[in-house]
Design a protein around this motif. Structure first.
Motif, PDB file in Angstrom:
ATOM      1  N   ASP A  98       0.827  -1.216   0.000  1.00 15.86           N
ATOM      2  CA  ASP A  98       0.000   0.000   0.000  1.00 15.86           C
ATOM      3  C   ASP A  98       0.857   1.260   0.000  1.00 15.86           C
ATOM      4  O   ASP A  98       0.351   2.362   0.185  1.00 15.86           O
ATOM      5  N   ASN A 401       2.089   6.086   3.306  1.00 14.69           N
ATOM      6  CA  ASN A 401       1.053   5.084   3.542  1.00 14.69           C
ATOM      7  C   ASN A 401      -0.235   5.501   2.844  1.00 14.69           C
ATOM      8  O   ASN A 401      -0.939   6.406   3.307  1.00 14.69           O
ATOM      9  N   SER A 402      -0.554   4.830   1.736  1.00 18.89           N
ATOM     10  CA  SER A 402      -1.743   5.225   0.969  1.00 18.89           C
ATOM     11  C   SER A 402      -3.032   4.822   1.688  1.00 18.89           C
ATOM     12  O   SER A 402      -4.120   5.179   1.235  1.00 18.89           O
ATOM     13  N   LYS A 403      -2.927   4.055   2.774  1.00 15.30           N
ATOM     14  CA  LYS A 403      -4.126   3.653   3.530  1.00 15.30           C
ATOM     15  C   LYS A 403      -4.285   4.474   4.805  1.00 15.30           C
ATOM     16  O   LYS A 403      -5.069   4.116   5.696  1.00 15.30           O
ATOM     17  N   SER A 404      -3.515   5.549   4.934  1.00 15.66           N
ATOM     18  CA  SER A 404      -3.719   6.437   6.086  1.00 15.66           C
ATOM     19  C   SER A 404      -5.119   7.033   6.007  1.00 15.66           C
ATOM     20  O   SER A 404      -5.747   7.039   4.932  1.00 15.66           O
ATOM     21  N   LEU A 405      -5.613   7.552   7.116  1.00 16.42           N
ATOM     22  CA  LEU A 405      -6.951   8.172   7.087  1.00 16.42           C
ATOM     23  C   LEU A 405      -6.995   9.290   6.063  1.00 16.42           C
ATOM     24  O   LEU A 405      -8.001   9.503   5.382  1.00 16.42           O
ATOM     25  N   ASN A 406      -5.895   9.991   5.923  1.00 11.98           N
ATOM     26  CA  ASN A 406      -5.829  11.125   4.996  1.00 11.98           C
ATOM     27  C   ASN A 406      -5.825  10.676   3.535  1.00 11.98           C
ATOM     28  O   ASN A 406      -6.487  11.284   2.690  1.00 11.98           O
ATOM     29  N   LEU A 407      -5.098   9.611   3.223  1.00 11.30           N
ATOM     30  CA  LEU A 407      -4.909   9.228   1.806  1.00 11.30           C
ATOM     31  C   LEU A 407      -5.823   8.084   1.358  1.00 11.30           C
ATOM     32  O   LEU A 407      -5.930   7.812   0.156  1.00 11.30           O
ATOM     33  N   LYS A 408      -6.474   7.426   2.299  1.00 15.70           N
ATOM     34  CA  LYS A 408      -7.360   6.307   1.960  1.00 15.70           C
ATOM     35  C   LYS A 408      -8.395   6.747   0.923  1.00 15.70           C
ATOM     36  O   LYS A 408      -8.965   7.833   1.028  1.00 15.70           O
ATOM     37  N   ASN A 409      -8.579   5.916  -0.104  1.00 15.27           N
ATOM     38  CA  ASN A 409      -9.549   6.149  -1.185  1.00 15.27           C
ATOM     39  C   ASN A 409      -9.119   7.211  -2.196  1.00 15.27           C
ATOM     40  O   ASN A 409      -9.920   7.613  -3.043  1.00 15.27           O
ATOM     41  N   GLN A 411      -7.845   8.145  -5.562  1.00 14.28           N
ATOM     42  CA  GLN A 411      -7.862   7.358  -6.798  1.00 14.28           C
ATOM     43  C   GLN A 411      -6.637   7.615  -7.669  1.00 14.28           C
ATOM     44  O   GLN A 411      -6.232   6.767  -8.455  1.00 14.28           O
ATOM     45  N   ASP A 425       1.590  11.293   6.759  1.00 14.88           N
ATOM     46  CA  ASP A 425       1.404  10.116   5.894  1.00 14.88           C
ATOM     47  C   ASP A 425       2.726   9.405   5.604  1.00 14.88           C
ATOM     48  O   ASP A 425       2.727   8.357   4.960  1.00 14.88           O
TER      49      ASP A 425
END
Ligand SMILES: [Zn+2]
Length: 430
Positions: A98, A401-409, A411, A425
């Motif tokens: 991720d 970390n692309s799954k952090s709360l900030n970066l999650k989703n 596209q 992040d």
């Protein structure tokens, strides 16, 4: 010279020696290092996908994830193979990770020496508002900053700058170009601060002769200031001047010729508050202009014709209330534009925030903003060993970390990196 001892000099000398050795092998510090890796840098098309090529080889390090590949980045999935700190191969293939892997930032304008004076008053208060006064803040020799700097000791200065270097490093900065006041002692203090952190971050030091700003205006300059310039240039990467209006033509010309004779770089603030110092700054043919906030079309054409890059400091300009630099016109003129965070006393050295502001204020494409924060700055400083993820370049990487709360989703990773990502992040710095 007071304030530092023999062991400090030893440490600085070791750092300088290390940089010299690296520059010989195409690494740090060479003004022409942009050429050093050119023969081995691959285009995105040459990214390897043949695992058998590396089956018998044990690499120092492999970093996997979504890779921002190249200066104008292609977003690919794969592995980055690192040997002795250099990217030796990049393999495009599906990977279970991720992580986003971006190049570390190149911050082309800082003043970390004033980080002991964070968030000073910006001017006089009138009712709800503050009447901002740039000169009262930073103009040498009587601006608040310079009065303050003249009162702090060497160790105190080193300690504050050490924290600032940590802050730069943890924000993902790989190279920063600092305007270091305080003559040779100021330059040595900065190198000592970097050395104390033990971190892999490269300071490109624009030193500044001290007493040319402090002497009475009726005193005709003598040769002492040139001796100081010579000493600074033995250690620093160039000279950084506060502005053409602050020194007389004789001093400006002498400093410029001395700097270029030593094959070092000259940088100068220009057009920050108004246009009054731009013409004289351009006449010096500097290697880097800082700000150009009030440059008109003719100024920009001249800078473009002379191929002088510009470092814009948008958040700093907003903080001091001087206006916004004409970034779109600069780019249209063909000027190479990079980003600086300017004085630590006014701004955090946060390149993510600079990208957020520039993206929103100017409506620039994500690719352009990305290049301004990375490869444009590397080329401006002659630090072609970094600034992008390519085979043959130094492995200066930010792992997010692309799954952090900030970066999650998110596209589009490039859009997320330029417009949304932040220091929190970051998972690691390579
Ligand atoms: Zn500045």
């Amino acid at each position: 010279m007071s304030g530092f001892n023999e062991s400090d000099f030893d440490r600085v000398n070791r750092l300088i020696e290390k940089n010299k050795n690296l520059s010989k092998s195409g690494g740090f510090g060479s003004l022409n290092s942009s050429d050093c890796f050119s023969s081995s840098v691959s285009s995105p098309n040459s990214v390897s996908s043949d695992l058998s090529l590396r089956k018998d080889f044990v690499y120092d390090r492999v970093v996997s994830g979504t890779i921002f590949l190249g200066e104008n980045p292609d977003i690919i999935s794969g592995n980055i193979y690192i040997e002795n700190g250099i990217i030796v191969d990049i393999e495009e293939r599906p990977v279970k990770s991720d992580n986003w892997i971006a190049p570390r930032f190149v911050n082309t304008h800082t003043h970390i020496g004033d980080s002991l004076l964070k968030d000073p008053p910006l001017g006089n208060e009138h009712g709800f508002c503050i009447e901002k006064d740039l000169d009262a803040l930073v103009k040498p020799p009587n601006g608040l900053k310079h009065k303050f700097l003249s009162q702090i000791g060497f160790d105190e200065s080193v300690d504050a700058m050490e924290s600032a270097v940590w802050e730069l490093f943890l924000n993902g900065v790989g190279v920063f170009a600092d305007f270091r006041e305080g003559g040779l002692e100021g330059t040595v203090a900065l190198l000592k601060a970097v050395s104390n952190t033990g971190k892999d971050i490269f300071p490109f030091v624009f030193g500044r002769p001290g007493h040319v700003y402090g002497i009475g205006s009726n005193d005709h300059p003598n040769m002492d200031f040139l001796e100081e310039v010579r000493d600074i240039l033995e250690v620093a990467d160039g000279i950084g001047l506060s502005g053409a209006n602050d020194l007389d033509d004789y001093v400006l010309t002498k400093i410029t010729s001395k700097t270029h004779l030593k094959r070092k770089k000259l940088a100068i603030h220009a057009g920050e508050k108004d246009r009054s110092d731009i013409k004289e700054a351009l006449a010096l043919s500097p290697d880097l202009l800082i700000h150009m906030t009030h440059a008109n079309d003719l100024d920009l054409k001249k800078a473009a014709d002379l191929q002088i890059p510009v470092s814009v400091c948008v958040r700093s300009n907003l903080t001091t209330g001087v206006g916004l630099p004409p970034v779109l016109k600069m780019l249209k003129s063909g000027i190479s534009v990079s980003i600086g965070t300017d004085n630590m006393m006014l701004n955090s050295p946060d390149m993510f925030e600079e990208m957020h502001f520039i993206s929103r204020l100017y409506g620039l494409s994500d690719h352009h903003v990305f290049k301004m924060a990375t490869s444009n700055g590397a080329k401006t400083l002659g630090c072609g060993f970094t600034g992008s993820i390519d085979i043959g370049k130094k492995a200066d990487l930010i792992v997010l970390n692309s799954k952090s709360l900030n970066l999650k989703n998110v596209q589009d990773p490039l859009a997320g990196f330029v417009r949304r990502a932040c220091k929190d992040d970051i998972l690691g710095i390579v």
